[in-house]
Design a protein around this motif. Structure first.
Motif, PDB file in Angstrom:
ATOM      1  N   ALA A 181     110.516 -54.733   4.772  1.00 20.73           N
ATOM      2  CA  ALA A 181     110.657 -55.689   5.871  1.00 20.73           C
ATOM      3  C   ALA A 181     110.356 -57.111   5.402  1.00 20.73           C
ATOM      4  CB  ALA A 181     109.742 -55.302   7.024  1.00 20.73           C
ATOM      5  N   VAL A 216     112.903 -53.344  12.847  1.00 19.03           N
ATOM      6  CA  VAL A 216     111.698 -52.521  12.714  1.00 19.03           C
ATOM      7  C   VAL A 216     111.520 -51.597  13.913  1.00 19.03           C
ATOM      8  CG1 VAL A 216     109.181 -52.594  12.563  1.00 19.03           C
ATOM      9  CG2 VAL A 216     110.550 -54.155  11.183  1.00 19.03           C
ATOM     10  N   ILE A 261     115.742 -50.080   6.561  1.00 17.44           N
ATOM     11  CA  ILE A 261     114.441 -49.616   7.050  1.00 17.44           C
ATOM     12  C   ILE A 261     114.494 -48.138   7.413  1.00 17.44           C
ATOM     13  CG2 ILE A 261     112.776 -49.889   8.929  1.00 17.44           C
ATOM     14  CD1 ILE A 261     113.293 -52.865   8.837  1.00 17.44           C
ATOM     15  N   VAL A 316     107.410 -49.679   4.213  1.00 18.53           N
ATOM     16  CA  VAL A 316     108.134 -50.364   5.287  1.00 18.53           C
ATOM     17  C   VAL A 316     107.815 -51.861   5.273  1.00 18.53           C
ATOM     18  CG1 VAL A 316     108.378 -50.577   7.781  1.00 18.53           C
ATOM     19  CG2 VAL A 316     108.307 -48.319   6.733  1.00 18.53           C
TER      20      VAL A 316
END
Length: 329
Positions: free
Chosen positions: A250, A109, A203, A246
């Protein structure tokens, strides 16, 4: 919100029941643990005694009912190999896997979101093209090959980090944590980087697509028209709006790492749940395999619930951001 949580918990019970039946039938119909446990010279009487001691002489449906009756009380049976409770063996290995998954996803991330935003802001720039090329490599290269190359370079040639193992740990209650020691971090570096290399690629692509879609929106134009700095426009208005996809990716990737970090843990001899699963499958240690799969199913369902709650929080924050735009109109 409370109704949603209750409904999801009820769905979890149904999913666990269905999965327990499927997993139990699938695992218990494969192989013969008695042949793994008994010596080649064992007589039929000795083999029958081993089968009876493990409860394998019962019909499959009776074995399942016995298993479910014990599982309701938190007892998932004992390991065929060690005789220890199966869930105890798994929970002993869980901190190592959680550490690896958390560090790997944190790296993904922290690296993937800024690079994705950069690639979305200037998609035709050479730097953006290089970022997207790197993301393609992250998708294409298998984890075991990446792990072996990292070991070769950083452990064998340079000697900066250990090639395997978990390193020194610190006990906090019943937990053994390696993130509290320098040697633990050095041991964690390569397996976490191996996983992060692949997850970061996903990502980056999701963040880039979300950024490219958000830039023409009115709230971005209005924020810039108000004279806000580009840092505030990107760090507040843009970032909060691209966080939903996201968070989705994730969350799913974190669950995948927790459930299927088997290859990475095997390459680096990381003593996590994945390595335990592989060893249990090889030795036909059925109680450990069934307990592991049911625990992972429960974890994934709960993870989806947490992601949904985060959605709600993000939606509320987005409403506050969009209010000035509506008032100006």
């Amino acid at each position: 919100m409370l109704a949603t949580i209750v409904r999801r918990l009820l769905q979890t019970i149904v999913v666990m029941l269905v999965m327990s039946a499927l997993v139990f039938a699938g695992i218990y119909m494969v192989g013969d643990p008695v042949s793994m446990l008994a010596s080649p010279e064992a007589t039929e009487a000795q083999r029958a005694a081993i089968s009876a001691s493990l409860g394998l002489d019962q019909p499959l449906w009776r074995q399942y009912l016995i298993f479910m009756g014990q599982a309701v009380r938190g007892d998932f049976g004992n390991s065929f190999l060690t005789g220890e409770p199966a869930m105890h063996l798994i929970l002993e290995r869980m901190p190592a896997t959680v550490e690896l998954a958390c560090v790997a996803m944190l790296l993904s991330v922290l690296i993937g979101v800024p690079l994705g935003i950069l690639a979305g802001l200037k998609p035709q720039a050479p730097g953006s093209r290089a970022i997207m090329t790197g993301s393609v490599l992250g998708f294409s290269l298998p984890n075991f090959w990446v792990g072996l190359m990292l070991i070769m370079v950083f452990a064998v040639i340079l000697g900066w980090v250990p090639a395997g193992g978990r390193g020194k740990t610190v006990s906090i209650g019943s937990l053994e944590l390696s993130v509290l020691t320098l040697n633990g971090w050095l041991s964690l570096a390569l397996p976490a980087a191996t996983i992060a290399f692949a997850k970061c690629a996903m990502i980056i692509r999701v963040t880039r697509a979300a950024t490219h879609e958000a830039l023409p929106m009115d709230y971005i134009k209005f924020a810039r028209a108000k004279g806000l700095s580009e840092k505030r426009v990107l760090g507040v208005h843009l970032l909060k709006n691209i966080l939903i996809p996201v968070v989705t990716v994730a969350g799913l990737e974190f669950g995948q790492v927790m459930a299927f970090a088997v290859v990475t843990e095997t390459v680096f001899s990381w003593p996590g749940m994945g390595k335990l699963l592989i060893d249990s499958i090889i030795n036909l240690d059925r109680p450990v395999v069934v307990a592991y799969l049911l625990l992972i199913v429960f974890f994934l369902v709960m993870l989806n619930l947490v992601v949904d709650i985060i959605y709600t929080v993000l939606d509320l924050s987005l409403i506050h951001i969009s209010e000035p735009t509506r008032q100006a109109e």
